[in-house]
Scaffold this motif. Sequence first.
Motif, PDB file in Angstrom:
ATOM      1  N   CYS A  32      -8.637 -49.262  74.670  1.00 11.91           N
ATOM      2  CA  CYS A  32      -8.833 -48.642  75.995  1.00 11.91           C
ATOM      3  C   CYS A  32      -8.176 -49.493  77.081  1.00 11.91           C
ATOM      4  N   VAL A  33      -8.508 -50.769  77.100  1.00  9.79           N
ATOM      5  CA  VAL A  33      -8.044 -51.643  78.182  1.00  9.79           C
ATOM      6  C   VAL A  33      -6.527 -51.822  78.122  1.00  9.79           C
ATOM      7  N   GLN A  34      -5.984 -52.006  76.933  1.00 12.48           N
ATOM      8  CA  GLN A  34      -4.570 -52.357  76.812  1.00 12.48           C
ATOM      9  C   GLN A  34      -3.648 -51.149  76.752  1.00 12.48           C
ATOM     10  N   GLU A  35      -4.149 -50.012  76.277  1.00 12.75           N
ATOM     11  CA  GLU A  35      -3.272 -48.862  76.068  1.00 12.75           C
ATOM     12  C   GLU A  35      -3.605 -47.660  76.939  1.00 12.75           C
ATOM     13  N   ALA A  36      -4.878 -47.521  77.329  1.00  9.69           N
ATOM     14  CA  ALA A  36      -5.297 -46.282  77.989  1.00  9.69           C
ATOM     15  C   ALA A  36      -5.540 -46.435  79.485  1.00  9.69           C
ATOM     16  N   TYR A  37      -5.679 -47.640  79.970  1.00  8.49           N
ATOM     17  CA  TYR A  37      -5.888 -47.849  81.404  1.00  8.49           C
ATOM     18  C   TYR A  37      -4.652 -48.500  82.011  1.00  8.49           C
ATOM     19  N   PRO A  38      -4.357 -48.204  83.275  1.00 14.93           N
ATOM     20  CA  PRO A  38      -3.166 -48.776  83.913  1.00 14.93           C
ATOM     21  C   PRO A  38      -3.417 -50.181  84.427  1.00 14.93           C
ATOM     22  N   VAL A  39      -3.911 -51.041  83.529  1.00 12.78           N
ATOM     23  CA  VAL A  39      -4.293 -52.410  83.899  1.00 12.78           C
ATOM     24  C   VAL A  39      -3.138 -53.352  83.590  1.00 12.78           C
ATOM     25  N   LYS A  40      -2.764 -54.161  84.559  1.00 12.08           N
ATOM     26  CA  LYS A  40      -1.812 -55.240  84.297  1.00 12.08           C
ATOM     27  C   LYS A  40      -2.629 -56.534  84.210  1.00 12.08           C
TER      28      LYS A  40
END
Length: 317
Positions: free
Chosen positions: A194-202
């Motif tokens: 979720c964090v690495q692939e599904a959210y636009p988080v840098k």
Amino acid sequence: MRKRAMKLKTDLLVQPTGEISKKIREELKEDLSTRYRDLAAIKEWLRKQPHLPDEWEDMPLMTFLRGSSFSLEKCKRKLDMYFTMRSACPEFFSNRDASSPELKEILKGKLQGPPLPGVTPNGRRVTICRGIHPSVDGQQITDTLKLALMVGDVRLIEEVEGVAGDIYVLDAAVLGPSLLARLSPTVIKKFMICVQEAYPVKLKEIHIINTSPIVERFITFVKPFLKDKIRKRIFIHRELKDLYKYIPQEMLPEEYGGQCGTMEELQDQWTQKLIEYRDWFKSQDALKANENLRPGKPTNYDELFGIDGSFRQLAID
């Protein structure tokens, strides 16, 4: 689609302005003259995907564009994965009512994880996470991760100017053996996807303070689920003052020598914010991928979450 009709009482995220804002736009490749054209292109793409919701609010879509550095193809992959994970992980994306007894207990008595109001001089948002009770059971670990993603969803809407990345500070003082014993590799893996692939988080930096041998084991447990570049961004600090080399001291909470209020105050404000979003979270329940309508091969959840290297194949960054 029903518009968000709530008037939120508190504005907890101070938005970057001036030179910092300009630097962030450069880093995110955000062109003020073309960003709405890009937004229109993403909305048009969404309408044409039979397996995805027909429309979504502009603000989260803009946050996805920023998190993809305005690469339309990367933004499409992230959005597809985001709505796919909403279907694939009901343990994270259903019953998202922060006023429920289960979530309230965690927010009030188990863990704190508020994003801080300001941004660093290079435009990054800082979130501090710490346990306040040494004992959590398996369901509470899952619910804690759910709450983290709920905060992420609020930020999709409320980071109206965008930030140049995220810094997480993990205070491991209360991380006890019971937590390590109850960690499920499957749940942790789903969360990391979720964090690495599904959210636009840098994800720029992870700082761990108040470390111990238990914590070192925890990091060893989680590392296989992290991309190589993120593994290299984990810093362990023996002393709090070492953290100030990365984050200005004054922007931290009082417990860490700063001036932005106490952790309890920030946690209470974010708890209230999540409760205010209760109707919005409910309205999102139906907005998820429908694998029966996906063109081509439906997503195989077993493959998606399998242990056999398929996680590494997901890397799209």
